[in-house]
Design a protein around this motif. Structure first.
Motif, PDB file in Angstrom:
ATOM      1  N   LEU A  24       8.285   9.138 -45.501  1.00 16.90           N
ATOM      2  CA  LEU A  24       8.105  10.498 -44.987  1.00 16.90           C
ATOM      3  C   LEU A  24       9.448  11.194 -44.747  1.00 16.90           C
ATOM      4  O   LEU A  24       9.591  12.393 -44.994  1.00 16.90           O
ATOM      5  N   GLU A  25      10.454  10.452 -44.297  1.00 19.30           N
ATOM      6  CA  GLU A  25      11.798  11.004 -44.099  1.00 19.30           C
ATOM      7  C   GLU A  25      12.384  11.450 -45.438  1.00 19.30           C
ATOM      8  O   GLU A  25      12.994  12.513 -45.541  1.00 19.30           O
ATOM      9  N   ARG A  26      12.193  10.636 -46.477  1.00 16.75           N
ATOM     10  CA  ARG A  26      12.708  10.991 -47.805  1.00 16.75           C
ATOM     11  C   ARG A  26      12.031  12.252 -48.332  1.00 16.75           C
ATOM     12  O   ARG A  26      12.690  13.154 -48.851  1.00 16.75           O
ATOM     13  N   LEU A  27      10.711  12.320 -48.206  1.00 14.61           N
ATOM     14  CA  LEU A  27       9.997  13.510 -48.685  1.00 14.61           C
ATOM     15  C   LEU A  27      10.436  14.758 -47.917  1.00 14.61           C
ATOM     16  O   LEU A  27      10.630  15.818 -48.510  1.00 14.61           O
ATOM     17  N   ALA A  28      10.609  14.624 -46.609  1.00 13.84           N
ATOM     18  CA  ALA A  28      11.090  15.762 -45.814  1.00 13.84           C
ATOM     19  C   ALA A  28      12.491  16.171 -46.275  1.00 13.84           C
ATOM     20  O   ALA A  28      12.792  17.359 -46.392  1.00 13.84           O
ATOM     21  N   GLY A  29      13.337  15.197 -46.572  1.00 15.78           N
ATOM     22  CA  GLY A  29      14.677  15.495 -47.064  1.00 15.78           C
ATOM     23  C   GLY A  29      14.656  16.219 -48.399  1.00 15.78           C
ATOM     24  O   GLY A  29      15.430  17.158 -48.628  1.00 15.78           O
ATOM     25  N   PHE A  52      21.364  14.053 -45.648  1.00 16.27           N
ATOM     26  CA  PHE A  52      21.397  13.067 -44.575  1.00 16.27           C
ATOM     27  C   PHE A  52      20.048  12.354 -44.447  1.00 16.27           C
ATOM     28  O   PHE A  52      19.986  11.142 -44.221  1.00 16.27           O
ATOM     29  N   ALA A  53      18.960  13.090 -44.591  1.00 20.46           N
ATOM     30  CA  ALA A  53      17.629  12.480 -44.527  1.00 20.46           C
ATOM     31  C   ALA A  53      17.454  11.472 -45.662  1.00 20.46           C
ATOM     32  O   ALA A  53      16.917  10.375 -45.448  1.00 20.46           O
ATOM     33  N   LEU A  54      17.904  11.831 -46.863  1.00 16.64           N
ATOM     34  CA  LEU A  54      17.797  10.898 -47.996  1.00 16.64           C
ATOM     35  C   LEU A  54      18.624   9.642 -47.745  1.00 16.64           C
ATOM     36  O   LEU A  54      18.167   8.529 -48.045  1.00 16.64           O
ATOM     37  N   GLU A  55      19.817   9.795 -47.196  1.00 14.26           N
ATOM     38  CA  GLU A  55      20.658   8.628 -46.927  1.00 14.26           C
ATOM     39  C   GLU A  55      19.982   7.684 -45.934  1.00 14.26           C
ATOM     40  O   GLU A  55      20.006   6.464 -46.116  1.00 14.26           O
ATOM     41  N   LEU A  86      13.742  19.750 -47.773  1.00 16.49           N
ATOM     42  CA  LEU A  86      14.897  20.470 -47.229  1.00 16.49           C
ATOM     43  C   LEU A  86      15.866  20.872 -48.337  1.00 16.49           C
ATOM     44  O   LEU A  86      16.358  22.002 -48.369  1.00 16.49           O
ATOM     45  N   ILE A  87      16.137  19.961 -49.252  1.00 15.59           N
ATOM     46  CA  ILE A  87      17.030  20.282 -50.367  1.00 15.59           C
ATOM     47  C   ILE A  87      16.406  21.368 -51.232  1.00 15.59           C
ATOM     48  O   ILE A  87      17.103  22.291 -51.681  1.00 15.59           O
ATOM     49  N   HIS A  88      15.117  21.296 -51.446  1.00 10.85           N
ATOM     50  CA  HIS A  88      14.409  22.293 -52.256  1.00 10.85           C
ATOM     51  C   HIS A  88      14.561  23.702 -51.677  1.00 10.85           C
ATOM     52  O   HIS A  88      14.647  24.676 -52.426  1.00 10.85           O
ATOM     53  N   VAL A  89      14.599  23.808 -50.354  1.00 11.81           N
ATOM     54  CA  VAL A  89      14.752  25.127 -49.716  1.00 11.81           C
ATOM     55  C   VAL A  89      16.222  25.416 -49.377  1.00 11.81           C
ATOM     56  O   VAL A  89      16.510  26.240 -48.523  1.00 11.81           O
ATOM     57  N   LEU A  90      17.113  24.715 -50.087  1.00 14.25           N
ATOM     58  CA  LEU A  90      18.559  24.948 -50.010  1.00 14.25           C
ATOM     59  C   LEU A  90      19.179  24.588 -48.669  1.00 14.25           C
ATOM     60  O   LEU A  90      20.183  25.161 -48.259  1.00 14.25           O
ATOM     61  N   ARG A  91      18.587  23.625 -47.991  1.00 12.72           N
ATOM     62  CA  ARG A  91      19.205  23.079 -46.780  1.00 12.72           C
ATOM     63  C   ARG A  91      19.740  21.691 -47.155  1.00 12.72           C
ATOM     64  O   ARG A  91      19.272  20.660 -46.682  1.00 12.72           O
ATOM     65  N   GLU A  92      20.739  21.723 -48.063  1.00 16.75           N
ATOM     66  CA  GLU A  92      21.220  20.510 -48.710  1.00 16.75           C
ATOM     67  C   GLU A  92      21.819  19.490 -47.761  1.00 16.75           C
ATOM     68  O   GLU A  92      21.621  18.294 -47.940  1.00 16.75           O
ATOM     69  N   VAL A  93      22.557  19.936 -46.762  1.00 20.47           N
ATOM     70  CA  VAL A  93      23.226  18.989 -45.874  1.00 20.47           C
ATOM     71  C   VAL A  93      22.192  18.183 -45.084  1.00 20.47           C
ATOM     72  O   VAL A  93      22.228  16.954 -45.071  1.00 20.47           O
ATOM     73  N   GLU A  94      21.257  18.878 -44.449  1.00 22.88           N
ATOM     74  CA  GLU A  94      20.199  18.172 -43.707  1.00 22.88           C
ATOM     75  C   GLU A  94      19.402  17.256 -44.624  1.00 22.88           C
ATOM     76  O   GLU A  94      19.069  16.131 -44.258  1.00 22.88           O
ATOM     77  N   GLY A  95      19.067  17.766 -45.798  1.00 21.90           N
ATOM     78  CA  GLY A  95      18.280  16.991 -46.748  1.00 21.90           C
ATOM     79  C   GLY A  95      19.005  15.748 -47.226  1.00 21.90           C
ATOM     80  O   GLY A  95      18.409  14.677 -47.337  1.00 21.90           O
TER      81      GLY A  95
END
Length: 113
Positions: free
Chosen positions: A62-67, A81-84, A70-79
């Motif tokens: 769920l964290e990966r999907l949320a990340g 970190f979530a992927l990591e 986030l990247i999809h809506v151009l919130r790359e930094v938050e996304g």
């Protein structure tokens, strides 16, 4: 290479199949994402993530999907970190990394039920 025994670390989730992982995705999250309501999808995914124990495979899915959302809506930094955070748990448990395509495919399966 043999699979490491991660049960002592709380990282292995025996018996989790693709269907089990897909069942973690909140009903409607994939559909609202596909309809363009990324914020609603993100809210649903985060609420479901928060209901899981941190550091477990269900939490990481769920964290990966949320990340990814986030990247999809151009919130790359938050996304990113979530992927990591998520990928470290998924890789240690030998689980695949879900993608947005995997999320969208779940919308089709939910419609067939």
């Amino acid at each position: 290479m043999a699979d490491p025994d991660l049960s002592e670390l709380g990282l292995s989730e025996p018996g989790l199949s693709g269907a089990d992982l897909r069942a973690l995705v909140p009903e409607g999250a994939a559909q609202v994402f596909m309809e363009g309501d990324e914020q609603r999808a993100l809210t649903l995914l985060r609420r479901a993530r928060d209901a899981q124990p941190p550091g477990t495979v269900p939490w990481a899915v769920l964290e990966r999907l949320a990340g990814l959302v986030l990247i999809h809506v151009l919130r790359e930094v938050e996304g990113t970190f979530a992927l990591e955070r998520a990928d470290a748990v998924l890789d240690a448990a030998g689980q695949p990394r879900p993608s947005l395509a995997w999320l969208e495919a779940g919308a089709g399966e939910a419609g067939e039920r």
